[in-house]
Design a protein around this motif. Structure first.
Motif, short mmCIF file in Angstrom:
data_model
loop_
_atom_site.label_atom_id
_atom_site.label_comp_id
_atom_site.label_asym_id
_atom_site.label_seq_id
_atom_site.Cartn_x
_atom_site.Cartn_y
_atom_site.Cartn_z
N GLY A 1 -2.41 5.46 3.71
CA GLY A 1 -2.57 4.19 3.01
C GLY A 1 -3.83 3.48 3.45
O GLY A 1 -4.59 2.95 2.65
N CYS A 23 2.52 -6.52 5.66
CA CYS A 23 2.24 -5.53 4.62
C CYS A 23 3.39 -4.54 4.49
O CYS A 23 4.11 -4.26 5.45
N ILE A 61 3.60 -0.74 3.88
CA ILE A 61 2.80 0.49 3.86
C ILE A 61 3.82 1.62 3.82
O ILE A 61 4.48 1.91 4.81
N GLN A 96 1.16 6.97 7.49
CA GLN A 96 0.82 5.73 6.80
C GLN A 96 -0.57 5.20 7.13
O GLN A 96 -1.24 4.63 6.30
N ILE A 112 0.88 -1.17 0.00
CA ILE A 112 0.00 0.00 0.00
C ILE A 112 0.92 1.22 0.00
O ILE A 112 1.54 1.53 1.01
N ASN A 129 2.86 7.01 1.87
CA ASN A 129 1.51 7.52 1.70
C ASN A 129 1.43 8.89 2.36
O ASN A 129 2.17 9.18 3.29
#
Length: 185
Positions: free
Chosen positions: A147, A164, A166, A177, A140, A169
């Motif tokens: 995110g 994940c 992340i 994030q 992401i 963002n």
């Protein structure tokens, strides 16, 4: 362009340039191996359904890549696996009252229509799920705002986020994030 019936599967199609929606449905249905792009509003729009999307690309839609909404307490789910969801003007995934499971997917570069502080759009936006969402093995990145944004979760339905990436963002606000908002019980 495509209005889905109950228990249908759309497999291996290109759905693009729809007037409002690329794919719309209010029944339980599945989408697999599809390209959903360049629709004027929503790539996939569904209400009061269980939706499964696998091995698909959802990109360049005017609003959300995937919009999924159910009645509060309906226990409907959104399952996304092995997908790429990117370059949508608003949210990559916008999930309201449903229970999302997002696995092995890439959600990136969404929210280009947003102006920070005025109109906020996210990679994944989750609003009031009935149970804790599961987000695992996803990348992401580079979304306009956070995110992952959760709103209206009371602490008992926090998302389970694991394995994940992340990353980068909300660059205009110092790379935030993830945002989780709690509603007082």
């Amino acid at each position: 362009v495509v209005n889905m019936g109950n228990k249908c599967i759309l497999d291996g199609f290109v759905v693009k340039e729809g007037y409002l929606y690329g794919i719309k449905g209010d029944n339980d249905f599945s989408i697999a191996n599809c390209l959903v792009s360049s629709n004027s509003q929503y790539g996939i729009y569904t209400t009061d359904s269980t939706l499964t999307v696998t091995w698909s690309v959802i990109k360049d839609n005017g609003y959300d890549g995937i919009y999924h909404s159910t009645a509060d307490g309906s226990n409907k789910s959104l399952i996304i696996e092995n997908c790429k969801i990117y370059d949508n003007k608003r949210n990559g995934i916008n999930c309201r009252y449903a229970i999302p499971t997002i696995r092995n997917s890439m959600i990136y570069s969404n929210g280009s229509d947003g102006v920070v502080g005025l109109t906020d759009y996210y990679g994944i936006r989750i609003y009031h799920p009935d149970k804790g969402p599961n987000i695992c093995n996803d990348t992401i990145a580079h979304n306009k705002m956070e995110g992952i944004d959760t709103d209206g979760i009371d602490g008992s339905n926090d998302p389970n986020i694991y394995n994940c990436i992340i990353w980068q963002n909300n660059s205009e606000d110092g790379y935030t994030q993830l945002s989780v908002y709690y509603t007082a019980a």
